[in-house]
Design an enzyme around this catalytic site. Structure first.
Site, PDB file in Angstrom:
ATOM      1  N   ASP A  72      -9.647  -7.305   3.677  1.00 50.51           N
ATOM      2  CA  ASP A  72      -8.242  -7.706   3.593  1.00 50.51           C
ATOM      3  C   ASP A  72      -8.269  -9.186   3.233  1.00 50.51           C
ATOM      4  O   ASP A  72      -8.739 -10.013   4.025  1.00 50.51           O
ATOM      5  CB  ASP A  72      -7.535  -7.475   4.932  1.00 50.51           C
ATOM      6  CG  ASP A  72      -6.049  -7.834   4.863  1.00 50.51           C
ATOM      7  OD1 ASP A  72      -5.705  -8.791   4.137  1.00 50.51           O
ATOM      8  OD2 ASP A  72      -5.252  -7.171   5.530  1.00 50.51           O
TER       9      ASP A  72
ATOM     10  N   TYR B  73      11.222  -9.201 -10.537  1.00 52.28           N
ATOM     11  CA  TYR B  73       9.815  -9.584 -10.289  1.00 52.28           C
ATOM     12  C   TYR B  73       9.761 -10.792  -9.346  1.00 52.28           C
ATOM     13  O   TYR B  73       8.835 -10.958  -8.570  1.00 52.28           O
ATOM     14  CB  TYR B  73       9.085  -9.841 -11.615  1.00 52.28           C
ATOM     15  CG  TYR B  73       7.580  -9.773 -11.493  1.00 52.28           C
ATOM     16  CD1 TYR B  73       6.941  -8.598 -11.066  1.00 52.28           C
ATOM     17  CD2 TYR B  73       6.789 -10.875 -11.794  1.00 52.28           C
ATOM     18  CE1 TYR B  73       5.561  -8.530 -10.954  1.00 52.28           C
ATOM     19  CE2 TYR B  73       5.404 -10.809 -11.684  1.00 52.28           C
ATOM     20  CZ  TYR B  73       4.796  -9.630 -11.265  1.00 52.28           C
ATOM     21  OH  TYR B  73       3.425  -9.586 -11.145  1.00 52.28           O
TER      22      TYR B  73
ATOM     23  N   LYS C 218       2.433 -15.398  -9.765  1.00 45.79           N
ATOM     24  CA  LYS C 218       1.576 -15.244 -10.949  1.00 45.79           C
ATOM     25  C   LYS C 218       1.484 -16.558 -11.735  1.00 45.79           C
ATOM     26  O   LYS C 218       0.449 -16.840 -12.346  1.00 45.79           O
ATOM     27  CB  LYS C 218       2.075 -14.105 -11.851  1.00 45.79           C
ATOM     28  CG  LYS C 218       1.933 -12.709 -11.247  1.00 45.79           C
ATOM     29  CD  LYS C 218       0.501 -12.328 -10.888  1.00 45.79           C
ATOM     30  CE  LYS C 218       0.362 -10.838 -10.575  1.00 45.79           C
ATOM     31  NZ  LYS C 218      -0.979 -10.497 -10.045  1.00 45.79           N
TER      32      LYS C 218
ATOM     33  N   LEU D  69       0.099   2.785  -8.674  1.00 48.79           N
ATOM     34  CA  LEU D  69       0.793   2.916  -7.379  1.00 48.79           C
ATOM     35  C   LEU D  69       1.761   1.774  -7.140  1.00 48.79           C
ATOM     36  O   LEU D  69       2.934   1.969  -6.814  1.00 48.79           O
ATOM     37  CB  LEU D  69      -0.227   2.891  -6.234  1.00 48.79           C
ATOM     38  CG  LEU D  69      -0.816   4.176  -5.683  1.00 48.79           C
ATOM     39  CD1 LEU D  69      -1.505   3.867  -4.358  1.00 48.79           C
ATOM     40  CD2 LEU D  69       0.260   5.237  -5.502  1.00 48.79           C
TER      41      LEU D  69
HETATM   42  P1  NAD Z   1      -2.664  -1.148  -7.251  1.00 48.05           P
HETATM   43  O1  NAD Z   1      -1.673  -0.871  -6.194  1.00 48.05           O
HETATM   44  O2  NAD Z   1      -3.542  -0.039  -7.666  1.00 48.05           O
HETATM   45  O3  NAD Z   1      -3.568  -2.399  -6.855  1.00 48.05           O
HETATM   46  C1  NAD Z   1      -3.109  -3.435  -6.038  1.00 48.05           C
HETATM   47  C2  NAD Z   1      -4.219  -3.680  -5.041  1.00 48.05           C
HETATM   48  O4  NAD Z   1      -3.952  -4.807  -4.220  1.00 48.05           O
HETATM   49  C3  NAD Z   1      -4.439  -2.482  -4.104  1.00 48.05           C
HETATM   50  O5  NAD Z   1      -5.765  -2.041  -4.212  1.00 48.05           O
HETATM   51  C4  NAD Z   1      -4.192  -3.061  -2.727  1.00 48.05           C
HETATM   52  O6  NAD Z   1      -5.026  -2.500  -1.750  1.00 48.05           O
HETATM   53  C5  NAD Z   1      -4.549  -4.519  -2.990  1.00 48.05           C
HETATM   54  N1  NAD Z   1      -4.066  -5.419  -1.935  1.00 48.05           N
HETATM   55  C6  NAD Z   1      -2.797  -5.727  -1.585  1.00 48.05           C
HETATM   56  N2  NAD Z   1      -2.782  -6.533  -0.515  1.00 48.05           N
HETATM   57  C7  NAD Z   1      -4.085  -6.755  -0.174  1.00 48.05           C
HETATM   58  C8  NAD Z   1      -4.742  -7.466   0.852  1.00 48.05           C
HETATM   59  N3  NAD Z   1      -4.052  -8.152   1.776  1.00 48.05           N
HETATM   60  N4  NAD Z   1      -6.095  -7.487   0.883  1.00 48.05           N
HETATM   61  C9  NAD Z   1      -6.818  -6.779  -0.023  1.00 48.05           C
HETATM   62  N5  NAD Z   1      -6.253  -6.077  -1.018  1.00 48.05           N
HETATM   63  C10 NAD Z   1      -4.902  -6.056  -1.076  1.00 48.05           C
HETATM   64  O7  NAD Z   1      -1.827  -1.709  -8.503  1.00 48.05           O
HETATM   65  P2  NAD Z   1      -2.304  -2.366  -9.887  1.00 48.05           P
HETATM   66  O8  NAD Z   1      -1.140  -2.242 -10.769  1.00 48.05           O
HETATM   67  O9  NAD Z   1      -3.614  -1.824 -10.306  1.00 48.05           O
HETATM   68  O10 NAD Z   1      -2.433  -3.912  -9.516  1.00 48.05           O
HETATM   69  C11 NAD Z   1      -3.613  -4.671  -9.705  1.00 48.05           C
HETATM   70  C12 NAD Z   1      -3.303  -6.043 -10.247  1.00 48.05           C
HETATM   71  O11 NAD Z   1      -2.780  -5.927 -11.556  1.00 48.05           O
HETATM   72  C13 NAD Z   1      -2.300  -6.841  -9.445  1.00 48.05           C
HETATM   73  O12 NAD Z   1      -2.690  -8.204  -9.419  1.00 48.05           O
HETATM   74  C14 NAD Z   1      -1.049  -6.705 -10.278  1.00 48.05           C
HETATM   75  O13 NAD Z   1      -0.160  -7.782 -10.063  1.00 48.05           O
HETATM   76  C15 NAD Z   1      -1.642  -6.726 -11.654  1.00 48.05           C
HETATM   77  N6  NAD Z   1      -0.795  -6.238 -12.718  1.00 48.05           N
HETATM   78  C16 NAD Z   1      -0.256  -4.987 -12.650  1.00 48.05           C
HETATM   79  C17 NAD Z   1       0.549  -4.521 -13.677  1.00 48.05           C
HETATM   80  C18 NAD Z   1       1.191  -3.173 -13.636  1.00 48.05           C
HETATM   81  O14 NAD Z   1       2.195  -2.956 -14.297  1.00 48.05           O
HETATM   82  N7  NAD Z   1       0.648  -2.230 -12.877  1.00 48.05           N
HETATM   83  C19 NAD Z   1       0.793  -5.344 -14.796  1.00 48.05           C
HETATM   84  C20 NAD Z   1       0.215  -6.604 -14.845  1.00 48.05           C
HETATM   85  C21 NAD Z   1      -0.571  -7.038 -13.797  1.00 48.05           C
HETATM   86  O1  0WE Z   2       2.328  -7.182 -10.267  1.00 49.35           O
HETATM   87  C1  0WE Z   2       2.961  -6.157 -10.306  1.00 49.35           C
HETATM   88  C2  0WE Z   2       3.346  -5.415  -9.044  1.00 49.35           C
HETATM   89  C3  0WE Z   2       2.785  -6.032  -7.809  1.00 49.35           C
HETATM   90  C4  0WE Z   2       3.383  -5.541  -6.536  1.00 49.35           C
HETATM   91  C5  0WE Z   2       3.943  -4.284  -6.362  1.00 49.35           C
HETATM   92  C6  0WE Z   2       4.452  -3.921  -5.118  1.00 49.35           C
HETATM   93  C7  0WE Z   2       5.134  -2.608  -4.872  1.00 49.35           C
HETATM   94  C8  0WE Z   2       5.026  -2.168  -3.431  1.00 49.35           C
HETATM   95  C9  0WE Z   2       3.367  -6.412  -5.477  1.00 49.35           C
HETATM   96  N1  0WE Z   2       3.867  -6.082  -4.274  1.00 49.35           N
HETATM   97  C10 0WE Z   2       4.388  -4.852  -4.077  1.00 49.35           C
HETATM   98  N2  0WE Z   2       4.894  -4.553  -2.827  1.00 49.35           N
HETATM   99  C11 0WE Z   2       5.254  -3.293  -2.474  1.00 49.35           C
HETATM  100  O2  0WE Z   2       5.738  -3.061  -1.356  1.00 49.35           O
HETATM  101  N3  0WE Z   2       3.359  -5.686 -11.542  1.00 49.35           N
HETATM  102  C12 0WE Z   2       3.115  -6.489 -12.707  1.00 49.35           C
HETATM  103  C13 0WE Z   2       4.106  -4.419 -11.732  1.00 49.35           C
HETATM  104  C14 0WE Z   2       5.552  -4.743 -11.688  1.00 49.35           C
HETATM  105  O3  0WE Z   2       6.181  -4.956 -10.528  1.00 49.35           O
HETATM  106  C15 0WE Z   2       7.494  -5.278 -10.813  1.00 49.35           C
HETATM  107  C16 0WE Z   2       7.676  -5.268 -12.193  1.00 49.35           C
HETATM  108  C17 0WE Z   2       6.431  -4.935 -12.759  1.00 49.35           C
HETATM  109  C18 0WE Z   2       6.097  -4.845 -14.208  1.00 49.35           C
HETATM  110  C19 0WE Z   2       8.543  -5.577  -9.950  1.00 49.35           C
HETATM  111  C20 0WE Z   2       9.785  -5.861 -10.470  1.00 49.35           C
HETATM  112  C21 0WE Z   2       9.977  -5.863 -11.845  1.00 49.35           C
HETATM  113  C22 0WE Z   2       8.918  -5.572 -12.725  1.00 49.35           C
END
Ligand code: NAD
Ligand code: 0WE
Length: 263
Positions: free
Chosen positions: A71, A162, A169, A201
């Site tokens: 964590d 966001y 970010k 997720l």
């Molecule tokens: P994901 O939910 O699969 O991954 C997020 C991860 O963060 C999870 O594995 C969760 O366990 C971990 N996490 C959260 N709090 C934590 C903590 N306290 N300690 C350890 N781990 C912790 O979702 P994802 O979309 O694969 O996100 C991964 C990265 O990509 C994030 O930084 C997210 O902001 C970035 N991102 C996502 C998107 C998108 O649209 N999915 C776009 C651009 C960037």
């Molecule tokens: O970085 C992200 C998402 C990160 C994220 C997602 C969650 C959902 C569940 C961080 N914290 C949480 N907390 C939760 O409880 N992205 C880039 C994906 C994303 O998230 C958005 C987006 C996009 C794109 C949220 C609002 C608007 C656009």
């Protein structure tokens, strides 16, 4: 064994630590699989016991992969992770930080309503964790090591809802530049990938996410959504010696969406 599978991969023999696998859809999981395909030895971490089973069953699909808890909001767990790694690996070549979190209530409505605790938590988990991991693992990284984090366009443009994650970010991308400058003299590179919306997720929990995916498909130059595998291929480049001259950079893997001025 066929000819191709005998060929050295792009990260052959490198040791990689990947944080952020939660499910099969996680960007971190796509990156982990790609690194394994190209010859890396992996360690994956899981955030908590709730995710352990799922991450363990994924890790078992990559033989020789080591599983550790972390964590990132807990200094003790970061320190234990670093001790464990140093006891088993003499060197760390690759660090992937694919972790972000904000309270759900902070990801809707107005940014101006962000709470002090919501701000602190988002910055701690999504930004400071990269700094803390780089510091804890610096002793086992060196010339040729590469660090990668994941960011999103909401850092530089206003993306509705966001909110505090956008501000986090922005700080993460600035951290990539400061860390690059600090660690560059030792030959350690630090970069980010700015991914377009990917159906993971974390993303699916967001209201209106499906509409965002649709919009990207309509207007992005490549007219399609970003897939985790596309992010993983770009990650492989940045984490391999092919990118030996690249540090402090944010590479967009978003179907070209970020170049648009009127959408
Ligand atoms: P994901 O939910 O699969 O991954 C997020 C991860 O963060 C999870 O594995 C969760 O366990 C971990 N996490 C959260 N709090 C934590 C903590 N306290 N300690 C350890 N781990 C912790 O979702 P994802 O979309 O694969 O996100 C991964 C990265 O990509 C994030 O930084 C997210 O902001 C970035 N991102 C996502 C998107 C998108 O649209 N999915 C776009 C651009 C960037
Ligand atoms: O970085 C992200 C998402 C990160 C994220 C997602 C969650 C959902 C569940 C961080 N914290 C949480 N907390 C939760 O409880 N992205 C880039 C994906 C994303 O998230 C958005 C987006 C996009 C794109 C949220 C609002 C608007 C656009």
């Amino acid at each position: 064994m066929g000819v191709v599978s005998c060929m050295a991969g792009l990260v052959e023999g490198k040791r990689a630590l990947v944080l952020g696998v939660a499910s099969e859809r996680s960007i971190a999981w796509a990156i982990a699989q790609r690194l394994a395909q190209e010859g890396a030895t992996l360690a994956l971490t899981y955030q908590n016991e709730r995710l352990e089973r799922n991450v363990r069953s994924l890790a078992e699909r990559l033989p020789g992969t080591w599983l550790l808890p972390c964590d990132v909001s807990d200094d003790e767990q970061i320190s234990r992770l670093s001790q464990e790694l140093q006891s088993r690996w003499e060197r760390l070549d690759i660090l992937v930080h694919s972790v972000a979190f904000a309270k759900k209530e902070e990801l809707s409505g107005r940014y101006v309503d962000t709470s002090r605790e919501g701000f602190r938590l988002a910055m701690d988990v999504s930004v400071f964790s990269l700094v803390a991991l780089c510091k804890a693992l610096e002793p086992m990284m060196g010339a040729g090591s590469s660090v990668l984090t994941l960011t999103y366009l909401g850092s530089e443009r206003v993306v509705p809802n966001y909110n505090v994650m956008g501000v986090a970010k922005a700080a993460l991308e600035a951290s990539v530049r400061y860390l690059s400058n600090d660690l560059g003299p030792q030959g350690i590179r630090v970069n980010a990938i700015s991914a377009g919306p990917v159906n993971t997720l974390a993303a699916r929990a967001i209201a209106g996410f499906t509409t965002m995916l649709q919009r990207v498909r309509e207007v992005a130059p490549l007219r399609r959504n970003t897939e985790a595998e596309e992010v993983a291929d770009a990650a492989l480049f940045l984490l391999s010696d092919l990118a030996r001259g690249v540090t402090g950079e944010v590479l967009y893997v978003d179907s070209g969406y970020h170049i648009l001025g009127m959408v």
